[in-house]
Motif scaffolding. Structure first.
Motif, mmCIF file in Angstrom:
data_model
loop_
_atom_site.group_PDB
_atom_site.id
_atom_site.type_symbol
_atom_site.label_atom_id
_atom_site.label_comp_id
_atom_site.label_asym_id
_atom_site.label_seq_id
_atom_site.Cartn_x
_atom_site.Cartn_y
_atom_site.Cartn_z
ATOM 1 N N ALA A 1 -4.766 8.068 11.408
ATOM 2 C CA ALA A 1 -5.193 9.185 10.568
ATOM 3 C C ALA A 1 -6.696 9.203 10.336
ATOM 4 O O ALA A 1 -7.322 10.261 10.343
ATOM 5 C CB ALA A 1 -4.473 9.139 9.222
ATOM 6 N N PHE A 2 -7.286 8.021 10.143
ATOM 7 C CA PHE A 2 -8.672 7.980 9.697
ATOM 8 C C PHE A 2 -9.610 7.229 10.638
ATOM 9 O O PHE A 2 -10.779 7.035 10.321
ATOM 10 C CB PHE A 2 -8.753 7.348 8.300
ATOM 11 N N GLY A 3 -9.109 6.800 11.789
ATOM 12 C CA GLY A 3 -9.916 6.015 12.716
ATOM 13 C C GLY A 3 -11.143 6.726 13.237
ATOM 14 O O GLY A 3 -12.155 6.099 13.516
ATOM 15 N N SER A 4 -11.060 8.036 13.351
ATOM 16 C CA SER A 4 -12.201 8.781 13.888
ATOM 17 C C SER A 4 -13.221 9.140 12.813
ATOM 18 O O SER A 4 -14.273 9.694 13.122
ATOM 19 C CB SER A 4 -11.712 10.064 14.557
ATOM 20 N N SER A 5 -12.925 8.802 11.575
ATOM 21 C CA SER A 5 -13.795 9.236 10.479
ATOM 22 C C SER A 5 -15.034 8.361 10.304
ATOM 23 O O SER A 5 -15.942 8.722 9.588
ATOM 24 C CB SER A 5 -13.018 9.256 9.161
ATOM 25 N N GLY A 6 -15.047 7.199 10.946
ATOM 26 C CA GLY A 6 -16.165 6.291 10.747
ATOM 27 C C GLY A 6 -16.040 5.487 9.468
ATOM 28 O O GLY A 6 -16.886 4.679 9.145
ATOM 29 N N GLN A 7 -14.965 5.722 8.718
ATOM 30 C CA GLN A 7 -14.748 5.033 7.448
ATOM 31 C C GLN A 7 -13.583 4.056 7.542
ATOM 32 O O GLN A 7 -13.085 3.591 6.533
ATOM 33 C CB GLN A 7 -14.417 6.041 6.346
ATOM 34 N N VAL A 8 -13.139 3.762 8.763
ATOM 35 C CA VAL A 8 -11.912 2.996 8.923
ATOM 36 C C VAL A 8 -12.031 1.596 8.311
ATOM 37 O O VAL A 8 -11.067 1.094 7.742
ATOM 38 C CB VAL A 8 -11.446 2.953 10.393
ATOM 39 N N LEU A 9 -13.192 0.975 8.364
ATOM 40 C CA LEU A 9 -13.341 -0.358 7.769
ATOM 41 C C LEU A 9 -13.188 -0.310 6.250
ATOM 42 O O LEU A 9 -12.530 -1.158 5.650
ATOM 43 C CB LEU A 9 -14.662 -0.995 8.163
ATOM 44 N N GLY A 10 -13.772 0.693 5.631
ATOM 45 C CA GLY A 10 -13.624 0.856 4.182
ATOM 46 C C GLY A 10 -12.190 1.171 3.806
ATOM 47 O O GLY A 10 -11.672 0.676 2.800
ATOM 48 N N THR A 11 -11.532 1.972 4.628
ATOM 49 C CA THR A 11 -10.134 2.316 4.386
ATOM 50 C C THR A 11 -9.259 1.077 4.505
ATOM 51 O O THR A 11 -8.399 0.828 3.657
ATOM 52 C CB THR A 11 -9.688 3.403 5.387
ATOM 53 N N LEU A 12 -9.483 0.281 5.547
ATOM 54 C CA LEU A 12 -8.711 -0.952 5.724
ATOM 55 C C LEU A 12 -8.999 -1.942 4.596
ATOM 56 O O LEU A 12 -8.093 -2.644 4.139
ATOM 57 C CB LEU A 12 -8.990 -1.576 7.085
ATOM 58 N N ALA A 13 -10.235 -1.989 4.125
ATOM 59 C CA ALA A 13 -10.577 -2.873 3.003
ATOM 60 C C ALA A 13 -9.843 -2.441 1.738
ATOM 61 O O ALA A 13 -9.336 -3.281 0.981
ATOM 62 C CB ALA A 13 -12.083 -2.892 2.777
ATOM 63 N N ALA A 14 -9.753 -1.131 1.499
ATOM 64 C CA ALA A 14 -9.026 -0.625 0.327
ATOM 65 C C ALA A 14 -7.540 -0.958 0.443
ATOM 66 O O ALA A 14 -6.903 -1.356 -0.542
ATOM 67 C CB ALA A 14 -9.229 0.882 0.195
ATOM 68 N N TRP A 15 -6.990 -0.810 1.639
ATOM 69 C CA TRP A 15 -5.588 -1.149 1.866
ATOM 70 C C TRP A 15 -5.349 -2.639 1.589
ATOM 71 O O TRP A 15 -4.410 -2.999 0.875
ATOM 72 C CB TRP A 15 -5.193 -0.803 3.312
ATOM 73 N N LEU A 16 -6.217 -3.480 2.130
ATOM 74 C CA LEU A 16 -6.072 -4.924 1.958
ATOM 75 C C LEU A 16 -6.202 -5.311 0.481
ATOM 76 O O LEU A 16 -5.425 -6.125 -0.030
ATOM 77 C CB LEU A 16 -7.112 -5.666 2.801
ATOM 78 N N ALA A 17 -7.154 -4.716 -0.215
ATOM 79 C CA ALA A 17 -7.337 -5.016 -1.641
ATOM 80 C C ALA A 17 -6.104 -4.607 -2.440
ATOM 81 O O ALA A 17 -5.622 -5.375 -3.284
ATOM 82 C CB ALA A 17 -8.582 -4.305 -2.169
ATOM 83 N N ALA A 18 -5.584 -3.416 -2.184
ATOM 84 C CA ALA A 18 -4.396 -2.959 -2.911
ATOM 85 C C ALA A 18 -3.200 -3.862 -2.614
ATOM 86 O O ALA A 18 -2.456 -4.239 -3.529
ATOM 87 C CB ALA A 18 -4.069 -1.512 -2.550
ATOM 88 N N ALA A 19 -3.016 -4.234 -1.342
ATOM 89 C CA ALA A 19 -1.899 -5.110 -0.977
ATOM 90 C C ALA A 19 -2.032 -6.468 -1.666
ATOM 91 O O ALA A 19 -1.046 -7.001 -2.202
ATOM 92 C CB ALA A 19 -1.833 -5.279 0.537
ATOM 93 N N ALA A 20 -3.232 -7.024 -1.674
ATOM 94 C CA ALA A 20 -3.444 -8.342 -2.297
ATOM 95 C C ALA A 20 -3.215 -8.286 -3.802
ATOM 96 O O ALA A 20 -2.571 -9.179 -4.375
ATOM 97 C CB ALA A 20 -4.857 -8.837 -1.989
ATOM 98 N N ILE A 21 -3.709 -7.251 -4.450
ATOM 99 C CA ILE A 21 -3.546 -7.117 -5.902
ATOM 100 C C ILE A 21 -2.075 -6.954 -6.261
ATOM 101 O O ILE A 21 -1.554 -7.630 -7.158
ATOM 102 C CB ILE A 21 -4.392 -5.940 -6.439
ATOM 103 N N VAL A 22 -1.378 -6.075 -5.552
ATOM 104 C CA VAL A 22 0.035 -5.837 -5.859
ATOM 105 C C VAL A 22 0.869 -7.079 -5.560
ATOM 106 O O VAL A 22 1.739 -7.457 -6.354
ATOM 107 C CB VAL A 22 0.557 -4.593 -5.103
ATOM 108 N N ALA A 23 0.614 -7.732 -4.438
ATOM 109 C CA ALA A 23 1.371 -8.950 -4.106
ATOM 110 C C ALA A 23 1.148 -10.023 -5.167
ATOM 111 O O ALA A 23 2.104 -10.651 -5.643
ATOM 112 C CB ALA A 23 0.974 -9.467 -2.730
ATOM 113 N N THR A 24 -0.094 -10.210 -5.561
ATOM 114 C CA THR A 24 -0.413 -11.225 -6.569
ATOM 115 C C THR A 24 0.238 -10.898 -7.904
ATOM 116 O O THR A 24 0.876 -11.758 -8.522
ATOM 117 C CB THR A 24 -1.935 -11.361 -6.731
ATOM 118 N N LEU A 25 0.089 -9.672 -8.369
ATOM 119 C CA LEU A 25 0.696 -9.278 -9.643
ATOM 120 C C LEU A 25 2.219 -9.410 -9.605
ATOM 121 O O LEU A 25 2.836 -9.874 -10.563
ATOM 122 C CB LEU A 25 0.311 -7.843 -10.007
#
Length: 191
Positions: free
Chosen positions: A67-91
């Motif tokens: 969905a977002f690979g061509s946007s040039g923001q894919v690293l930021g998007t993946l970082a947001a995904w990883l942060a949300a996954a880590a926070i939810v898993a930890t909580l």
């Protein structure tokens, strides 16, 4: 936009469904069958317990990159995904560290006996529907691929689903790695 469209123009739903590739319905059927199989008590191997969150993680990452690979923001998007996954898993692990009541690790067969749970089905459907609805939105509004707010919201949503999957598997792996006495004790939290 899709919800707004369906509320104000419900006649558009058949067109949306007709334009959906046939393979998507096959994938949905397979995912529903997989999730439904977990509604009843079952035995699952260590490998299967690890494969499910990995598969759903790969499906989420694929959804983000496609969905977002061509946007040039894919690293930021993946970082947001990883942060949300880590926070939810930890909580989740902090708030509900125990496995569901009745869950046992069977060391001889390296498998788990687990009670049924609707959670895997709900998480699988959540990830699928997110991917499906984002695909529709992107087809209707291609500019959304470059909307940083939309990208981050979707990444966080995928991260929530994946964090719950990861926490569920982590609880089971902890049970398998626990001393023998703890393996036979039943947990008291829901999956």
């Amino acid at each position: 936009m899709i919800i707004d469209l369906l509320i104000h123009h419900p006649e558009a739903l058949p067109t949306v469904l007709q334009k959906t590739p046939t393979w998507v319905w096959g994938l949905l059927a397979a995912l529903v069958a997989l999730g439904a199989s977990q509604l009843v008590a079952r035995t699952a191997s260590l490998t299967r317990v690890a494969v499910m969150p990995v598969a759903m993680t790969l499906f989420s990452v694929y959804g983000l990159v496609s969905a977002f690979g061509s946007s040039g923001q894919v690293l930021g998007t993946l970082a947001a995904w990883l942060a949300a996954a880590a926070i939810v898993a930890t909580l989740t692990l902090v708030l509900r560290p125990a496995v569901p009541a009745g869950t046992r690790y069977l060391a001889d067969s390296r498998s788990f006996h687990m009670p049924g749970s609707p959670l895997p089905l709900l998480l699988i459907l959540g990830i699928f529907l997110t991917k499906y609805l984002v695909g529709i939105e992107m087809a209707m509004q291609p500019a959304l691929a470059h909307d940083a707010t939309f990208d981050l919201e979707i990444a966080a949503l995928y991260g929530v689903f994946n964090g719950l999957f990861i926490a569920r598997s982590a609880r089971l792996w902890c049970l398998a790695l626990a001393p023998q006495a703890a393996r036979t004790a039943s947990g008291h939290a829901a999956a």
